[in-house]
Design a protein around this motif. Structure first.
Motif, short mmCIF file in Angstrom:
data_model
loop_
_atom_site.label_atom_id
_atom_site.label_comp_id
_atom_site.label_asym_id
_atom_site.label_seq_id
_atom_site.Cartn_x
_atom_site.Cartn_y
_atom_site.Cartn_z
N GLY A 232 0.80 -1.18 0.02
CA GLY A 232 0.18 0.09 0.12
C GLY A 232 0.86 1.30 -0.12
O GLY A 232 2.21 1.13 0.00
N ASN A 233 0.25 2.52 -0.04
CA ASN A 233 0.92 3.65 0.10
C ASN A 233 0.07 4.56 0.85
O ASN A 233 -1.14 4.52 1.00
N PHE A 234 0.51 5.85 0.86
CA PHE A 234 -0.10 7.09 1.41
C PHE A 234 0.02 8.08 0.54
O PHE A 234 1.03 8.23 -0.21
N ARG A 235 -1.37 8.46 -0.06
CA ARG A 235 -1.54 9.39 -1.13
C ARG A 235 -1.25 10.92 -0.79
O ARG A 235 -0.72 11.62 -1.70
N ASP A 236 -1.12 11.35 0.65
CA ASP A 236 -1.18 12.65 0.74
C ASP A 236 -0.08 12.83 1.97
O ASP A 236 -0.11 12.14 3.11
N PHE A 237 0.88 13.44 1.49
CA PHE A 237 2.06 13.64 2.37
C PHE A 237 2.89 15.03 1.86
O PHE A 237 2.55 15.63 0.64
N ASP A 238 3.77 15.28 2.65
CA ASP A 238 4.66 16.64 2.47
C ASP A 238 5.98 16.57 2.94
O ASP A 238 5.82 15.73 3.96
N ALA A 239 6.98 17.18 2.64
CA ALA A 239 8.51 17.06 3.02
C ALA A 239 9.07 18.44 2.81
O ALA A 239 8.67 19.02 1.65
N GLY B 88 -5.84 -0.33 -2.20
CA GLY B 88 -6.15 -1.04 -3.39
C GLY B 88 -7.65 -1.72 -2.95
O GLY B 88 -8.27 -2.12 -3.95
N ASP B 89 -8.08 -1.65 -1.96
CA ASP B 89 -9.21 -2.19 -1.38
C ASP B 89 -9.99 -1.46 -0.35
O ASP B 89 -9.58 -1.10 0.79
N PRO B 90 -10.93 -0.61 -1.02
CA PRO B 90 -11.61 0.35 -0.05
C PRO B 90 -12.17 0.01 1.62
O PRO B 90 -12.11 0.63 2.36
#
Length: 199
Positions: free
Chosen positions: A52-59, A85-87
């Motif tokens: 999986g991943n995280f869609r919202d981030f900042d650095a 990929g699985d809600p």
């Protein structure tokens, strides 16, 4: 003429002292290009791995090219942006069983020390906060170099590490009838970060 020579001599002697006391140059500030960056993870589920991943981030990375030990990094991830990929599974991961995204909306890392291991490898130590728990961790960071794309100065970094989710109070699991458990405890994390120099 003697006064001129004495003055020049005094300046020559004093110059190194002024140089030693001079303020260090300001750090270059770089921010994440999220289109060309990713925060991914994988964890064992039964007999394979779920990714999986995280869609919202900042650095934000503050860089001293001449003295990397002065450099710093801050990284923030919105835990509700998890995507496997699985809600239905993602909603479970946002729930109190896992990230409790409503209560703990941010996963954050703030560096305290940068130790160069080579021109391209660095150990970056700092505080990682997740699920309301803060732990000091050392992340191995690979530096991929600088480039100019015709409009912006860019730099790239890679991070691969392994975290134990139980260290952060994320303990939910299920014992299987046949023995064993549904999920592993170790989470493998990979971050590919491309940053753009602030103008």
């Amino acid at each position: 003429m003697r006064h001129v020579r004495n003055l020049l001599f005094a300046v020559a002697v004093a110059a190194p002292l002024f140089a030693q006391n001079a303020a260090p140059p300001p750090l270059e500030i770089w921010t994440a290009d999220k289109v060309h960056s990713s925060t991914e993870f994988r964890i064992r589920h039964l007999m394979s791995n779920v990714r999986g991943n995280f869609r919202d981030f900042d650095a934000t990375v503050a860089i001293d090219r001449a003295d990397p030990t002065r450099s710093t990094v801050e990284f923030n991830i919105r835990s509700a942006s998890i995507d496997t990929g699985d809600p239905g599974r993602d909603e479970h991961l946002r729930s109190p069983d896992f990230f409790e995204a409503a209560k703990y909306p941010t996963i954050s890392f703030k560096s305290e020390k940068v130790v160069p291991k080579s021109p391209t490898l660095f150990d970056v130590t700092g505080n990682l906060t997740m699920h309301g728990v803060t732990k000091k961790v050392t992340l191995p960071v690979k530096f991929n170099g600088y480039m100019h794309d015709g409009r912006n100065d860019r730099a790239g970094f890679e991070i691969e590490t392994t975290l134990d989710r139980k260290d952060y109070g994320i303990t939910w699991n299920r014992i299987l009838d046949e023995g064993g458990v549904l999920l592993g405890d170790e989470v493998k994390v990979q971050i590919d970060l491309q940053v753009v120099k602030r103008k």
